[in-house]
Design an enzyme around this catalytic site. Structure first.
Site, PDB file in Angstrom:
ATOM      1  CG  HIS A 100     127.141  38.543  41.577  1.00  0.00           C
ATOM      2  ND1 HIS A 100     126.350  39.268  40.715  1.00  0.00           N
ATOM      3  CD2 HIS A 100     128.356  38.410  40.952  1.00  0.00           C
ATOM      4  CE1 HIS A 100     127.036  39.548  39.615  1.00  0.00           C
ATOM      5  NE2 HIS A 100     128.262  39.050  39.741  1.00  0.00           N
ATOM      6  CG  HIS A 188     134.501  43.564  41.905  1.00  0.00           C
ATOM      7  ND1 HIS A 188     135.366  42.723  41.232  1.00  0.00           N
ATOM      8  CD2 HIS A 188     133.393  43.655  41.116  1.00  0.00           C
ATOM      9  CE1 HIS A 188     134.818  42.335  40.101  1.00  0.00           C
ATOM     10  NE2 HIS A 188     133.598  42.880  40.001  1.00  0.00           N
TER      11      HIS A 188
HETATM   12  P1  AMP Z   1     131.173  40.829  38.397  1.00  0.00           P
HETATM   13  O1  AMP Z   1     130.479  41.954  39.066  1.00  0.00           O
HETATM   14  O2  AMP Z   1     131.818  39.882  39.385  1.00  0.00           O
HETATM   15  O3  AMP Z   1     130.304  40.134  37.405  1.00  0.00           O
HETATM   16  O4  AMP Z   1     132.412  41.439  37.632  1.00  0.00           O
HETATM   17  C1  AMP Z   1     132.272  42.430  36.652  1.00  0.00           C
HETATM   18  C2  AMP Z   1     133.334  42.250  35.622  1.00  0.00           C
HETATM   19  O5  AMP Z   1     134.621  42.479  36.169  1.00  0.00           O
HETATM   20  C3  AMP Z   1     133.400  40.826  35.063  1.00  0.00           C
HETATM   21  O6  AMP Z   1     132.860  40.819  33.768  1.00  0.00           O
HETATM   22  C4  AMP Z   1     134.882  40.502  35.058  1.00  0.00           C
HETATM   23  O7  AMP Z   1     135.271  40.018  33.802  1.00  0.00           O
HETATM   24  C5  AMP Z   1     135.528  41.846  35.322  1.00  0.00           C
HETATM   25  N1  AMP Z   1     136.882  41.778  35.880  1.00  0.00           N
HETATM   26  C6  AMP Z   1     137.884  42.366  35.247  1.00  0.00           C
HETATM   27  N2  AMP Z   1     139.035  42.174  35.920  1.00  0.00           N
HETATM   28  C7  AMP Z   1     138.748  41.435  37.020  1.00  0.00           C
HETATM   29  C8  AMP Z   1     139.555  40.923  38.093  1.00  0.00           C
HETATM   30  N3  AMP Z   1     140.869  41.125  38.184  1.00  0.00           N
HETATM   31  N4  AMP Z   1     138.938  40.220  39.058  1.00  0.00           N
HETATM   32  C9  AMP Z   1     137.603  40.030  38.977  1.00  0.00           C
HETATM   33  N5  AMP Z   1     136.810  40.499  37.984  1.00  0.00           N
HETATM   34  C10 AMP Z   1     137.374  41.209  36.992  1.00  0.00           C
END
Ligand code: AMP
Length: 246
Positions: A100, A188
């Site tokens: 996701h 991402h």
């Molecule tokens: P996700 O794959 O979207 O769950 O993201 C993985 C982790 O990236 C999450 O636990 C976010 O807290 C972390 N994260 C750290 N910095 C960022 C940022 N600048 N933008 C988006 N996600 C972030």
């Protein structure tokens, strides 16, 4: 008031209650007032690959986030295998099963807020057009609680459309006094994760991971994108889908 005056009154009232046999409370009321059942913070990480809950499991609180669901890209599995080998000495990398792109942080909704929150998201998101996202590099991320590290493919084109989505979702979140997305968002697709905060050692190898990813992109340039047609919200174990404009 002096406690000496209060005590006999309390004792009287207390003995009044205790002198009659107590009727059992109906189950719904028992759940409402029994703290053990209401606020279960016990967590067994061994049941979910060592992951620790960032939010205690609390009755009435629904862990919620809004995201773009992604099907596995054709070469993702092979790319991740190469990444696993490169990171072997540092981390045990596992594939992310629910691919996701996050559009909100994970927030906690009270149960009675779910419907109005979902209505608000639905109302605002339906104005957004469909768009395409492409990925152009590799980055490393850590969750707020520093319990998990993620390897992600960062979004290159499509970031503007994602920013528009973030703006409307931040409005919904603020209606419910919930925190907005990161001030400095890095969009991402997390593809692999490991336990703990390994950002530092993994960061030193990100340039190598990136070289590998660029080779994959060159070999198959048309494989590293996602056509975004819908946005989803997960709250507790419920899923809501919002279609974007065609
Ligand atoms: P996700 O794959 O979207 O769950 O993201 C993985 C982790 O990236 C999450 O636990 C976010 O807290 C972390 N994260 C750290 N910095 C960022 C940022 N600048 N933008 C988006 N996600 C972030």
């Amino acid at each position: 008031m002096k406690p000496t005056i209060l005590r006999p009154v309390f004792c009287e009232a207390h003995s009044l209650f205790t002198s009659y046999p107590r009727l059992p409370l109906p189950p719904a009321l028992r759940l409402l007032y029994n703290k053990d059942e209401q606020e279960r913070t016990d967590d067994d990480p061994s049941l979910h690959e060592g992951r620790v809950r960032s939010f205690p499991h609390e009755r009435g609180n629904w862990v919620t986030f809004v995201y773009i669901p992604c099907d596995p890209l054709p070469l993702l599995h092979t790319l991740l295998e190469v990444f696993c080998n490169l990171l072997e000495s540092i981390a045990v990398l596992k594939p992310v099963s629910d691919l996701h792109i996050s559009l909100t942080q994970t927030v906690v909704l009270r149960h009675h807020w779910i419907d109005p929150f979902v209505d608000s998201v639905s109302e605002k998101v339906k104005e957004l057009p469909r768009f395409r996202i492409t990925f152009d590099s590799v980055n490393v991320y850590c969750n707020e609680a520093k319990t998990r590290t993620f390897i992600g493919l960062t979004v290159s084109s499509g970031a503007d459309a994602l920013m528009s989505a973030i703006r409307v979702l931040d409005e919904c979140l603020s209606e419910f006094k919930l925190p907005a997305f990161y001030e400095d968002p890095s969009f991402h697709l997390s593809i692999g994760w490991c336990l703990g905060d390994l950002t530092e050692p993994i960061s030193t190898l990100v340039p190598q991971l990136d070289v590998v990813f660029q080779q994959f992109r060159q070999a198959q340039p048309d494989k590293w994108h996602i056509d975004v047609e819908k946005i989803m919200c997960k709250t507790g174990n419920k899923y809501f889908t919002f279609q974007l404009q065609s």
